[in-house]
Write a protein that holds these residues in place. Structure first.
Motif, short mmCIF file in Angstrom:
data_model
loop_
_atom_site.label_atom_id
_atom_site.label_comp_id
_atom_site.label_asym_id
_atom_site.label_seq_id
_atom_site.Cartn_x
_atom_site.Cartn_y
_atom_site.Cartn_z
N ASP A 107 13.07 3.57 10.78
CA ASP A 107 12.98 5.02 11.00
C ASP A 107 14.34 5.71 10.90
O ASP A 107 14.44 6.91 10.98
CB ASP A 107 12.30 5.33 12.34
CG ASP A 107 12.94 4.58 13.50
OD1 ASP A 107 14.08 4.10 13.34
OD2 ASP A 107 12.30 4.46 14.55
N ARG A 166 0.83 -1.19 0.00
CA ARG A 166 0.00 0.00 0.00
C ARG A 166 0.87 1.24 0.00
O ARG A 166 2.07 1.20 0.23
CB ARG A 166 -0.90 0.01 1.25
CG ARG A 166 -2.03 -0.98 1.20
CD ARG A 166 -3.02 -0.68 0.12
NE ARG A 166 -3.46 0.70 0.13
CZ ARG A 166 -4.51 1.14 0.81
NH1 ARG A 166 -5.19 0.33 1.56
NH2 ARG A 166 -4.87 2.41 0.74
N PHE A 195 9.35 -10.71 7.13
CA PHE A 195 7.90 -10.89 7.20
C PHE A 195 7.33 -11.35 5.86
O PHE A 195 6.27 -11.96 5.82
CB PHE A 195 7.22 -9.59 7.63
CG PHE A 195 7.05 -9.48 9.12
CD1 PHE A 195 6.23 -10.36 9.79
CD2 PHE A 195 7.73 -8.52 9.84
CE1 PHE A 195 6.08 -10.28 11.16
CE2 PHE A 195 7.59 -8.43 11.21
CZ PHE A 195 6.77 -9.31 11.88
N HIS A 209 17.13 0.23 11.86
CA HIS A 209 15.67 0.36 11.98
C HIS A 209 15.13 1.20 10.84
O HIS A 209 15.82 2.08 10.32
CB HIS A 209 15.32 0.98 13.33
CG HIS A 209 15.44 0.02 14.46
ND1 HIS A 209 16.48 0.06 15.36
CD2 HIS A 209 14.67 -1.02 14.83
CE1 HIS A 209 16.34 -0.91 16.22
NE2 HIS A 209 15.25 -1.60 15.93
N MET A 247 4.09 2.29 10.52
CA MET A 247 3.88 1.16 11.42
C MET A 247 4.09 1.59 12.85
O MET A 247 4.93 2.44 13.14
CB MET A 247 4.86 0.05 11.08
CG MET A 247 4.52 -0.62 9.77
SD MET A 247 5.58 -2.01 9.47
CE MET A 247 4.90 -2.57 7.91
N SER A 248 3.36 0.97 13.75
CA SER A 248 3.50 1.35 15.14
C SER A 248 4.62 0.55 15.80
O SER A 248 5.00 0.83 16.91
CB SER A 248 2.19 1.12 15.89
OG SER A 248 1.85 -0.24 15.82
N VAL A 249 5.16 -0.43 15.10
CA VAL A 249 6.26 -1.19 15.68
C VAL A 249 7.58 -0.79 15.01
O VAL A 249 7.59 -0.31 13.89
CB VAL A 249 6.07 -2.72 15.52
CG1 VAL A 249 4.90 -3.18 16.34
CG2 VAL A 249 5.88 -3.09 14.08
N ARG A 250 8.65 -0.97 15.74
CA ARG A 250 9.94 -0.56 15.25
C ARG A 250 10.67 -1.80 14.75
O ARG A 250 10.93 -2.72 15.51
CB ARG A 250 10.72 0.06 16.43
CG ARG A 250 11.64 1.15 16.01
CD ARG A 250 12.03 2.02 17.16
NE ARG A 250 13.17 2.81 16.71
CZ ARG A 250 14.41 2.57 17.09
NH1 ARG A 250 14.66 1.61 17.96
NH2 ARG A 250 15.40 3.30 16.63
N LEU A 251 10.97 -1.83 13.43
CA LEU A 251 11.57 -3.01 12.84
C LEU A 251 12.90 -2.67 12.19
O LEU A 251 13.09 -1.55 11.71
CB LEU A 251 10.66 -3.58 11.75
CG LEU A 251 9.28 -4.05 12.13
CD1 LEU A 251 8.53 -4.43 10.88
CD2 LEU A 251 9.39 -5.22 13.06
N THR A 252 13.78 -3.64 12.11
CA THR A 252 14.95 -3.47 11.27
C THR A 252 14.56 -3.89 9.85
O THR A 252 13.53 -4.54 9.64
CB THR A 252 16.13 -4.35 11.73
OG1 THR A 252 15.76 -5.71 11.57
CG2 THR A 252 16.49 -4.08 13.17
#
Lengths: 252, 336
Positions: free
Chosen positions: A134, A81, A98, A132, A86-91
């Protein structure tokens, strides 16, 4: 092949997608163009079963997207999309991993890990793989998301405005990647794109929408005609052949 | 064939996946050890008189704290995941205020003597049925097709919570002042004088819910990415969210009915677990938050018993210390 049959979707009294029937053949890049509010993103969301249509149905290789079990469809069709906050912090690596979820249910096998590394390499994300999201620039982040979609290993890839917020260099880089995905990996790529010249330069087919209807569709050269583009955008577009590509001039 | 794992540190000082995994495991082990040490202290510190009697009494309280800690922690993690929001707790849906209203209305109608004297099992059953029923009703009435409806659900919960609080205020003004004192005791979370049968029942319910939740954990990781991404990755988003909300309602219901409102603890431990473990993965955060909740409860109870000599309430101790930790956590968190 993606087959869309008599799909209608309304928000309130507005028919955003109005009785659309369309076939998108397997292979190559198909660009969906049209003005804001023409129903492109809504149609893409319906094909990707993110939205339920009011009427009509969509099948992918004969599988109805509303009734096929989620994981099975997710192994054939991937979607990205436009908004991906996202509300989660991912690398980057976690995000790309995923993409393997429909195959492994969250437990990565060595084979899954190899595919994750491959997707990271494909998009030149190796230097940032453990950062991450961000901490990345917009262009890097967008590549990470597309890498996740690629990692899903599906025949069909749907992308909603993948060039959004990308500068010239990154936009070209992204389109080249998508071209390679179609040519080298044999994927069917469907994307919503605003820039008709990117659509012209990279796609095999174009679907043009206006006010919820498909007003024209076909091989790219047939669509890159002043008369067609005027009908789609309500803007005078001169089409010139430059360096073997049809370029629409509409700025003045 | 093992997957190649990079174990040397990267030049840019960013931890690799492997290093993070090692750190996570260490943090979880440390938390487990801390919980065990506190449990040992709790059982043995300051025993005067019969050891057998003291141990029996204390181990019952300890078991209650473990059960409630896990229930509150898991409920909060689930709720935050399905709402994609890290600062909500189930209490925002009005569970706590409904519990307070039930107690207040009970004292008002039947009198403090009847309520205090009533069979604890009956009170537990009434509380539980009303709390879980409330959660299920909210959900049934309002949950439609998409994430947006979930926010409507939360909003209605907030409004109902305010309604319950106002009703409680109204009723408590009508109550005899003497009875009001009894009521106050009912409203603070307390681990003293818990019925053994209720405790066993709660533990059984908790175990059953946890079994279901464990199966959901990998899918919850995907649900945390947001609705569209989750559906794109083949997760039956609505089914997972429904199951998580149901599990949450049961967990909040049993823990509140057993000891009283403690949901602030959930907010604290869910966020602390994510911060300490540095991951969003539920296979880590759920046990991490549970251990933290158990640590906070045992630690708080120790302070309450040994320092204040029961002259305070557990909620006050936990909210005071927890509030400070939470503010410190928020101010330290890097802004994006």
């Amino acid at each position: 092949m993606i087959r869309i049959e008599n799909v209608t979707k309304s928000y309130g009294d507005t028919r955003v997608v109005d009785d659309v029937s369309l076939e998108i053949p397997a292979g190559g890049i198909t660009s969906v163009i049209g003005a804001n509010g023409a129903g492109k993103s809504t149609l893409l969301s319906i094909v990707a079963r993110l939205l339920a249509p009011d009427t009509g149905r969509v099948t992918v290789d004969g599988l109805d997207v509303r009734t096929t079990p989620g994981p099975e469809l997710a192994r054939r069709l991937a979607v990205l999309r436009q908004e991906n906050s996202m509300s989660v912090r991912l690398t980057v690596r976690e995000l790309v991993a995923f993409g393997r979820f429909p195959h492994c249910g969250g437990r990565l096998t060595p084979e899954d890990r190899r595919l994750v590394d491959e997707a990271i390499d494909w998009f030149d994300l190796e230097p940032f793989a453990d950062r991450h999201l961000d901490q990345l620039s917009g262009g890097q982040r967008q590549r990470a998301y597309v890498a996740m979609v690629l990692c899903q290993g599906t025949d069909y890839v749907l992308l909603d405005e993948p060039l959004n917020n990308l500068d010239m260099k990154h936009a070209v880089g992204m389109m080249r990647m998508l071209r390679r995905m179609a040519t080298e990996l044999g994927k069917t790529v469907v994307l919503v794109v605003h820039d008709i010249n990117f659509a012209s330069a990279y796609s095999d087919r174009i679907v043009a929408m206006r006010d919820g209807h498909v007003v024209a569709e076909g091989p790219t050269p047939e669509l890159m005609e002043p008369a067609v583009l005027r009908k789609v955008f309500d803007v005078e577009v001169d089409v010139h052949e430059i360096a073997g590509q049809r370029v629409g001039v509409f700025w003045s | 064939m093992a997957a190649p794992v990079r174990s040397s540190p990267r030049r840019d000082g960013i931890a690799t996946e492997h290093q993070r995994a090692v750190r996570r495991r260490r943090v979880l082990l440390l938390l487990g050890a801390l919980a065990l040490v506190l449990a040992g202290l709790f059982l043995t510190v300051g025993v005067a008189g019969s050891w057998e009697f003291a141990l029996r009494m204390r181990s019952r309280r300890l078991a209650a704290m473990v059960v409630v800690g896990i229930a509150v922690a898991v409920a909060t993690v689930l709720f935050q995941t399905v709402t994609n929001n890290r600062i909500l707790t189930p209490s925002i849906m009005g569970f706590d205020s409904l519990f307070v209203l039930i107690q207040t209305a009970g004292v008002f109608w039947f009198g403090a003597a009847v309520i205090s004297g009533a069979d604890v099992r009956l009170r537990f059953a009434v509380d539980l049925v009303l709390l879980v029923g409330f959660g299920a009703l909210l959900h049934r009435l309002l949950f439609g097709r998409s994430q947006r409806d979930l926010y409507v659900l939360v909003l209605v919960g907030v409004v109902l919570g305010t309604l319950f609080t106002s009703l409680t205020l109204l009723v408590s003004r009508l109550i005899d002042p003497n009875e009001f004192i009894t009521l106050q005791d009912l409203l603070f979370a307390s681990f003293n004088g818990i019925d053994t049968q209720l405790l066993t029942l709660t533990a059984v319910i908790l175990a059953a819910v946890l079994l279901g939740v464990v199966r959901l954990l990998p899918q919850l990781d995907v649900v945390a990415l947001g609705q569209d991404t989750a559906i794109g990755l083949g997760v039956e988003h609505r089914r997972v969210v429904n199951q998580a909300l149901l599990a949450m309602a049961v967990l909040v219901g049993v823990s509140t009915a057993l000891v009283g409102p403690l949901t602030f603890l959930g907010l604290l431990v869910a966020n602390l677990a994510r911060q300490l473990l540095g991951t969003h993965r539920h296979a880590w955060t759920v046990p991490g938050a549970s251990l933290l909740a158990v640590i906070a409860l045992i630690g708080g109870q120790l302070v309450l018993e040994q320092v204040f000599g029961f002259n305070s309430s557990l909620s006050i101790v936990i909210n005071f210390v927890g509030g400070i930790v939470f503010i410190a956590l928020l101010t330290r968190e890097p802004r994006q």
